[in-house]
Design a protein around this motif. Sequence first.
Motif, PDB file in Angstrom:
ATOM      1  N   SER A  15     -13.071  94.530 -22.870  1.00 57.70           N
ATOM      2  CA  SER A  15     -11.782  94.789 -23.034  1.00 57.70           C
ATOM      3  C   SER A  15     -11.811  95.667 -24.018  1.00 57.70           C
ATOM      4  CB  SER A  15     -10.741  93.577 -23.217  1.00 57.70           C
ATOM      5  OG  SER A  15     -11.266  92.743 -24.198  1.00 57.70           O
ATOM      6  N   ARG A  16     -12.429  95.461 -25.298  1.00 58.18           N
ATOM      7  CA  ARG A  16     -12.503  96.328 -26.373  1.00 58.18           C
ATOM      8  C   ARG A  16     -12.914  97.710 -26.128  1.00 58.18           C
ATOM      9  NH1 ARG A  16     -14.939  92.337 -31.184  1.00 58.18           N
ATOM     10  NH2 ARG A  16     -13.309  90.903 -30.870  1.00 58.18           N
ATOM     11  N   ARG A  17     -13.911  97.890 -25.471  1.00 62.90           N
ATOM     12  CA  ARG A  17     -14.539  99.157 -24.920  1.00 62.90           C
ATOM     13  C   ARG A  17     -13.334  99.968 -24.252  1.00 62.90           C
ATOM     14  NH1 ARG A  17     -20.536 100.410 -23.017  1.00 62.90           N
ATOM     15  NH2 ARG A  17     -20.436  99.067 -25.023  1.00 62.90           N
ATOM     16  N   VAL A  18     -12.399  99.187 -23.393  1.00 62.29           N
ATOM     17  CA  VAL A  18     -11.500  99.884 -22.766  1.00 62.29           C
ATOM     18  C   VAL A  18     -10.513 100.283 -23.657  1.00 62.29           C
ATOM     19  CG1 VAL A  18      -9.780  99.511 -20.845  1.00 62.29           C
ATOM     20  CG2 VAL A  18     -12.100  98.681 -20.435  1.00 62.29           C
ATOM     21  N   ALA A  19      -9.993  99.367 -24.450  1.00 63.41           N
ATOM     22  CA  ALA A  19      -9.156  99.768 -25.497  1.00 63.41           C
ATOM     23  C   ALA A  19      -9.448 100.947 -26.433  1.00 63.41           C
ATOM     24  CB  ALA A  19      -8.802  98.516 -26.231  1.00 63.41           C
ATOM     25  N   LEU A  20     -10.743 101.027 -26.809  1.00 68.45           N
ATOM     26  CA  LEU A  20     -11.275 102.145 -27.619  1.00 68.45           C
ATOM     27  C   LEU A  20     -11.230 103.544 -26.961  1.00 68.45           C
ATOM     28  CD1 LEU A  20     -12.644 102.653 -30.090  1.00 68.45           C
ATOM     29  CD2 LEU A  20     -14.860 102.338 -29.256  1.00 68.45           C
ATOM     30  N   ALA A  21     -11.495 103.239 -25.593  1.00 71.57           N
ATOM     31  CA  ALA A  21     -11.393 104.551 -24.755  1.00 71.57           C
ATOM     32  C   ALA A  21      -9.873 104.776 -24.534  1.00 71.57           C
ATOM     33  CB  ALA A  21     -12.087 104.096 -23.314  1.00 71.57           C
ATOM     34  N   LEU A  22      -9.031 104.081 -24.389  1.00 72.26           N
ATOM     35  CA  LEU A  22      -7.708 104.424 -24.180  1.00 72.26           C
ATOM     36  C   LEU A  22      -7.088 105.015 -25.649  1.00 72.26           C
ATOM     37  CD1 LEU A  22      -6.231 101.369 -22.081  1.00 72.26           C
ATOM     38  CD2 LEU A  22      -6.655 103.749 -21.358  1.00 72.26           C
ATOM     39  N   LEU A  23      -7.769 104.779 -26.569  1.00 74.21           N
ATOM     40  CA  LEU A  23      -7.132 105.494 -27.866  1.00 74.21           C
ATOM     41  C   LEU A  23      -8.012 106.391 -28.110  1.00 74.21           C
ATOM     42  CD1 LEU A  23      -6.929 101.976 -29.844  1.00 74.21           C
ATOM     43  CD2 LEU A  23      -5.089 103.221 -29.037  1.00 74.21           C
ATOM     44  N   TRP A  24      -9.176 106.534 -27.660  1.00 77.26           N
ATOM     45  CA  TRP A  24     -10.060 107.552 -28.281  1.00 77.26           C
ATOM     46  C   TRP A  24      -9.828 108.923 -27.317  1.00 77.26           C
ATOM     47  CZ3 TRP A  24     -12.930 109.691 -32.059  1.00 77.26           C
ATOM     48  CH2 TRP A  24     -13.945 110.506 -31.630  1.00 77.26           C
ATOM     49  N   PHE A  25      -9.815 108.644 -25.974  1.00 75.74           N
ATOM     50  CA  PHE A  25      -9.726 109.993 -25.311  1.00 75.74           C
ATOM     51  C   PHE A  25      -8.219 110.695 -25.486  1.00 75.74           C
ATOM     52  CE2 PHE A  25     -12.760 107.638 -22.214  1.00 75.74           C
ATOM     53  CZ  PHE A  25     -13.895 108.513 -22.871  1.00 75.74           C
ATOM     54  N   PRO A  26      -7.168 110.216 -25.482  1.00 72.16           N
ATOM     55  CA  PRO A  26      -5.869 110.708 -25.884  1.00 72.16           C
ATOM     56  C   PRO A  26      -5.988 111.527 -27.187  1.00 72.16           C
ATOM     57  CG  PRO A  26      -5.429 108.827 -24.862  1.00 72.16           C
ATOM     58  CD  PRO A  26      -6.857 108.888 -25.097  1.00 72.16           C
ATOM     59  N   ALA A  27      -6.563 110.911 -28.115  1.00 76.91           N
ATOM     60  CA  ALA A  27      -6.561 111.629 -29.509  1.00 76.91           C
ATOM     61  C   ALA A  27      -7.744 113.086 -29.447  1.00 76.91           C
ATOM     62  CB  ALA A  27      -7.045 110.482 -30.474  1.00 76.91           C
ATOM     63  N   VAL A  28      -8.619 112.793 -28.479  1.00 77.23           N
ATOM     64  CA  VAL A  28      -9.480 113.958 -28.504  1.00 77.23           C
ATOM     65  C   VAL A  28      -9.112 115.086 -27.612  1.00 77.23           C
ATOM     66  CG1 VAL A  28     -11.735 114.629 -27.656  1.00 77.23           C
ATOM     67  CG2 VAL A  28     -11.723 112.467 -29.053  1.00 77.23           C
ATOM     68  N   ALA A  29      -8.420 114.775 -26.496  1.00 75.53           N
ATOM     69  CA  ALA A  29      -8.099 115.644 -25.752  1.00 75.53           C
ATOM     70  C   ALA A  29      -7.222 116.835 -26.144  1.00 75.53           C
ATOM     71  CB  ALA A  29      -7.077 114.999 -24.308  1.00 75.53           C
ATOM     72  N   PRO A  30      -6.190 116.661 -27.403  1.00 78.83           N
ATOM     73  CA  PRO A  30      -5.466 117.871 -27.874  1.00 78.83           C
ATOM     74  C   PRO A  30      -6.296 118.657 -28.716  1.00 78.83           C
ATOM     75  CG  PRO A  30      -4.070 115.753 -28.051  1.00 78.83           C
ATOM     76  CD  PRO A  30      -5.639 115.360 -27.713  1.00 78.83           C
ATOM     77  N   LEU A  31      -7.144 118.153 -29.287  1.00 74.54           N
ATOM     78  CA  LEU A  31      -8.368 118.814 -30.260  1.00 74.54           C
ATOM     79  C   LEU A  31      -9.242 119.638 -29.351  1.00 74.54           C
ATOM     80  CD1 LEU A  31      -9.543 115.896 -32.706  1.00 74.54           C
ATOM     81  CD2 LEU A  31      -7.742 117.655 -33.012  1.00 74.54           C
ATOM     82  N   VAL A  32      -9.580 119.315 -28.366  1.00 74.32           N
ATOM     83  CA  VAL A  32     -10.601 119.881 -27.213  1.00 74.32           C
ATOM     84  C   VAL A  32      -9.494 121.146 -26.822  1.00 74.32           C
ATOM     85  CG1 VAL A  32     -11.792 119.822 -25.136  1.00 74.32           C
ATOM     86  CG2 VAL A  32     -12.050 117.984 -26.780  1.00 74.32           C
ATOM     87  N   ASP A  33      -8.263 120.952 -26.445  1.00 75.04           N
ATOM     88  CA  ASP A  33      -7.389 121.753 -25.915  1.00 75.04           C
ATOM     89  C   ASP A  33      -7.430 122.922 -27.093  1.00 75.04           C
ATOM     90  OD1 ASP A  33      -5.533 123.125 -24.084  1.00 75.04           O
ATOM     91  OD2 ASP A  33      -4.090 122.456 -25.685  1.00 75.04           O
ATOM     92  N   ARG A  34      -7.196 122.634 -27.984  1.00 75.38           N
ATOM     93  CA  ARG A  34      -6.920 123.392 -29.441  1.00 75.38           C
ATOM     94  C   ARG A  34      -8.178 124.575 -29.355  1.00 75.38           C
ATOM     95  NH1 ARG A  34      -4.790 121.367 -34.756  1.00 75.38           N
ATOM     96  NH2 ARG A  34      -2.799 121.919 -33.950  1.00 75.38           N
ATOM     97  N   LEU A  35      -9.579 123.745 -29.482  1.00 73.13           N
ATOM     98  CA  LEU A  35     -10.593 124.364 -29.610  1.00 73.13           C
ATOM     99  C   LEU A  35     -10.915 125.569 -28.414  1.00 73.13           C
ATOM    100  CD1 LEU A  35     -13.443 124.691 -30.855  1.00 73.13           C
ATOM    101  CD2 LEU A  35     -14.385 122.855 -29.655  1.00 73.13           C
ATOM    102  N   GLY A  36     -10.434 124.928 -27.205  1.00 70.64           N
ATOM    103  CA  GLY A  36     -10.617 125.876 -26.118  1.00 70.64           C
ATOM    104  C   GLY A  36      -9.601 127.067 -26.321  1.00 70.64           C
ATOM    105  N   ARG A  37      -8.382 126.990 -26.733  1.00 68.88           N
ATOM    106  CA  ARG A  37      -7.563 128.102 -27.028  1.00 68.88           C
ATOM    107  C   ARG A  37      -8.113 129.083 -28.017  1.00 68.88           C
ATOM    108  NH1 ARG A  37      -2.542 126.099 -28.703  1.00 68.88           N
ATOM    109  NH2 ARG A  37      -3.115 124.209 -28.425  1.00 68.88           N
ATOM    110  N   TRP A  38      -8.708 128.438 -29.065  1.00 66.83           N
ATOM    111  CA  TRP A  38      -9.263 129.314 -30.130  1.00 66.83           C
ATOM    112  C   TRP A  38     -10.461 129.953 -29.568  1.00 66.83           C
ATOM    113  CZ3 TRP A  38     -14.099 129.029 -32.828  1.00 66.83           C
ATOM    114  CH2 TRP A  38     -14.310 129.826 -33.673  1.00 66.83           C
ATOM    115  N   LEU A  39     -11.453 129.292 -28.831  1.00 69.61           N
ATOM    116  CA  LEU A  39     -12.768 129.951 -28.325  1.00 69.61           C
ATOM    117  C   LEU A  39     -12.311 131.442 -27.377  1.00 69.61           C
ATOM    118  CD1 LEU A  39     -15.013 127.125 -27.738  1.00 69.61           C
ATOM    119  CD2 LEU A  39     -15.216 128.990 -29.534  1.00 69.61           C
TER     120      LEU A  39
END
Length: 70
Positions: A15-39
Amino acid sequence: MIDALGSRALVRKPSRRVALALLWFPAVAPLVDRLGRWLRRPRAARAVEAVTGTALGALGAVLLLGPLTA
């Protein structure tokens, strides 16, 4: 059992791993989107091409000259 990071807590409590994934992925998604637009910008794309081309050229030179200097 120890996971790749050496943490036993994440292995024992899925359950900790799931909670970490639920926090981590939404936090990383906007950064990846911003990097993609920059590239996608032409200037950034040229810079990436220049850096990778220089690195590949240097690697080729090392591989070519390696047997000659040995």
